[in-house]
Design an enzyme around this catalytic site. Structure first.
Site, short mmCIF file in Angstrom:
data_model
loop_
_atom_site.label_atom_id
_atom_site.label_comp_id
_atom_site.label_asym_id
_atom_site.label_seq_id
_atom_site.Cartn_x
_atom_site.Cartn_y
_atom_site.Cartn_z
N ALA A 38 -2.57 2.31 -5.41
CA ALA A 38 -2.13 3.67 -4.75
C ALA A 38 -3.37 3.96 -3.61
O ALA A 38 -3.27 4.65 -2.70
CB ALA A 38 -2.40 4.60 -5.65
N ASN A 39 -4.50 3.17 -3.61
CA ASN A 39 -5.58 3.46 -2.89
C ASN A 39 -6.49 1.84 -2.92
O ASN A 39 -7.02 1.79 -3.71
CB ASN A 39 -6.58 4.46 -2.97
CG ASN A 39 -7.22 5.06 -2.01
OD1 ASN A 39 -7.88 4.41 -1.56
ND2 ASN A 39 -7.30 6.34 -1.63
N PHE A 40 -6.43 1.52 -1.59
CA PHE A 40 -7.24 0.14 -1.48
C PHE A 40 -8.68 0.47 -1.02
O PHE A 40 -9.26 -0.61 -1.08
CB PHE A 40 -6.62 -0.80 -0.45
CG PHE A 40 -5.40 -1.24 -0.82
CD1 PHE A 40 -5.31 -2.59 -1.66
CD2 PHE A 40 -4.29 -0.86 -0.69
CE1 PHE A 40 -4.21 -3.19 -2.16
CE2 PHE A 40 -2.83 -1.17 -1.27
CZ PHE A 40 -2.87 -2.60 -1.86
N THR B 88 -2.94 8.27 -5.46
CA THR B 88 -4.26 8.35 -5.91
C THR B 88 -4.70 9.31 -7.00
O THR B 88 -5.39 9.20 -7.71
CB THR B 88 -5.43 8.24 -4.60
OG1 THR B 88 -5.08 7.31 -3.67
CG2 THR B 88 -6.79 8.42 -5.01
N THR C 175 2.99 4.37 -1.62
CA THR C 175 2.98 4.79 -2.50
C THR C 175 4.43 5.72 -2.91
O THR C 175 5.22 5.35 -2.07
CB THR C 175 1.97 5.81 -2.67
OG1 THR C 175 2.06 6.88 -1.55
CG2 THR C 175 0.50 5.28 -2.54
N LYS D 60 2.06 13.25 5.41
CA LYS D 60 2.13 12.65 4.09
C LYS D 60 3.44 12.95 3.40
O LYS D 60 3.59 14.30 3.20
CB LYS D 60 0.96 12.57 3.32
CG LYS D 60 0.80 11.76 1.95
CD LYS D 60 -0.34 11.69 1.26
CE LYS D 60 -0.45 10.76 0.09
NZ LYS D 60 0.06 9.40 0.16
N HIS E 104 -4.34 16.04 1.95
CA HIS E 104 -4.01 14.92 2.66
C HIS E 104 -3.26 15.54 4.14
O HIS E 104 -3.12 16.84 3.91
CB HIS E 104 -3.03 14.01 2.19
CG HIS E 104 -3.61 12.91 1.42
ND1 HIS E 104 -4.02 13.15 0.00
CD2 HIS E 104 -4.27 11.76 1.85
CE1 HIS E 104 -4.44 12.15 -0.62
NE2 HIS E 104 -4.80 11.08 0.38
N HIS E 105 -3.30 14.93 4.89
CA HIS E 105 -2.74 15.03 6.20
C HIS E 105 -1.32 15.66 5.97
O HIS E 105 -0.71 15.47 5.17
CB HIS E 105 -2.77 14.13 7.20
CG HIS E 105 -2.24 12.94 6.64
ND1 HIS E 105 -0.85 12.47 6.92
CD2 HIS E 105 -2.77 11.60 6.19
CE1 HIS E 105 -0.67 11.37 6.33
NE2 HIS E 105 -1.69 10.80 5.68
N GLY F 136 0.80 -1.27 0.07
CA GLY F 136 -0.17 0.14 0.07
C GLY F 136 0.80 1.18 0.16
O GLY F 136 0.27 2.18 -0.30
#
Length: 263
Positions: free
Chosen positions: A113-115, A158, A89, A151, A147-148, A87
């Site tokens: 890139a995103n599950f 994504t 990236t 990251k 995003h936070h 997972g």
């Protein structure tokens, strides 16, 4: 299934909860820094990582670490020939290298890139919207993500995947630009912009804009639970399809391979 988790930060903890809720056993949590990981491995020590996972008796592995660590982890884990779900990236430029390594050693890796199941449905919606809007010259398009502030990579994997799906249908966009513009963009350039702030789990928006109106498609994650659940389901499907012969070992797979007909 007995699962080893490589990376035991916030995502690793949530994946552990998710795996247990689905009836799986987490036999090892491996990390270089997390104080409550069951196994501490020095960063970059691939031999120690492979040994920890092998000795745990794991039947599958989920890796969620960082762009700086992921390739070394994949290189250490693939030769174990356990189903490996990644997972992390920030390694799109190394895909061919990983594909070649999987082929040479017989290991199997699945990456997204995103599950999140919701994000993967969003991908399909974006593809269809781009195809529809492409017929009308008055519309432009752009992608934005937030995003936070912890990251490490920007734009998100994504967002890049979203942009690729926009470009597959919106034929006027042939170049993706992820840096700031210091002049007027060319008509063929698709701008993918990023914001980092606070604790936002992840928001992705596609804008289709004309002089008459704006159409926005947005996916907003409320928590990391969707990512965790999706990663566990991906490992379940990957192992099942390898065991049944529906997938061959020694390859690099994506969401569409382990969720056939859905994404």
């Amino acid at each position: 299934m007995k699962i080893a988790l490589v990376g035991y930060g916030k995502m690793g903890h949530m994946i552990e909860q998710s795996a247990k809720s689905f009836g799986h056993e987490v036999v090892a949590t491996v990390d270089s820094f997390s104080p409550d990981a069951s196994v501490k491995v020095s960063a970059g020590d691939g031999d120690a990582l492979a040994r920890a996972v092998s000795e745990s008796g794991a039947e599958g592995v989920i890796e969620f670490t960082s762009p700086a660590s992921v390739i070394g982890n994949i290189k250490a884990l693939l030769p174990l020939k356990l189903p490996l779900v990644v997972g992390s990236t920030g390694w799109n430029d190394r895909m061919d290298e990983v594909r070649d390594l999987a082929s040479s050693c017989g290991g199997t890796v699945m990456h997204s890139a995103n599950f999140s199941i919701g994000v993967n449905m969003f991908y399909r919606m974006v593809e269809e919207a781009a195809r529809l809007v492409n017929a009308f010259e008055e519309y432009d398009v752009a992608v934005w993500e937030m995003h936070h502030n912890q990251k490490a990579d920007s734009p998100s994997g994504t967002a890049i995947d979203v942009a690729k799906r926009v470009m597959s249908g919106f034929k006027r966009k042939t170049e993706m630009v992820t840096d700031a513009f210091h002049g007027r963009p060319e008509k063929n350039q698709l701008h993918v912009s990023s914001t980092r702030c606070g604790t936002v789990p992840g928001t992705h928006t596609v804008y289709f804009d004309s002089t008459a109106d704006t159409i926005e498609l947005t996916h907003t994650a409320r928590s990391r639970l969707g990512f965790a659940n999706g990663a566990v389901h991906a490992l379940e499907n990957l192992k099942s399809m390898l065991d049944s012969g529906k997938l061959e070992p020694g390859k690099l797979y994506g969401m569409g391979d382990v969720f056939p007909g859905m994404f």
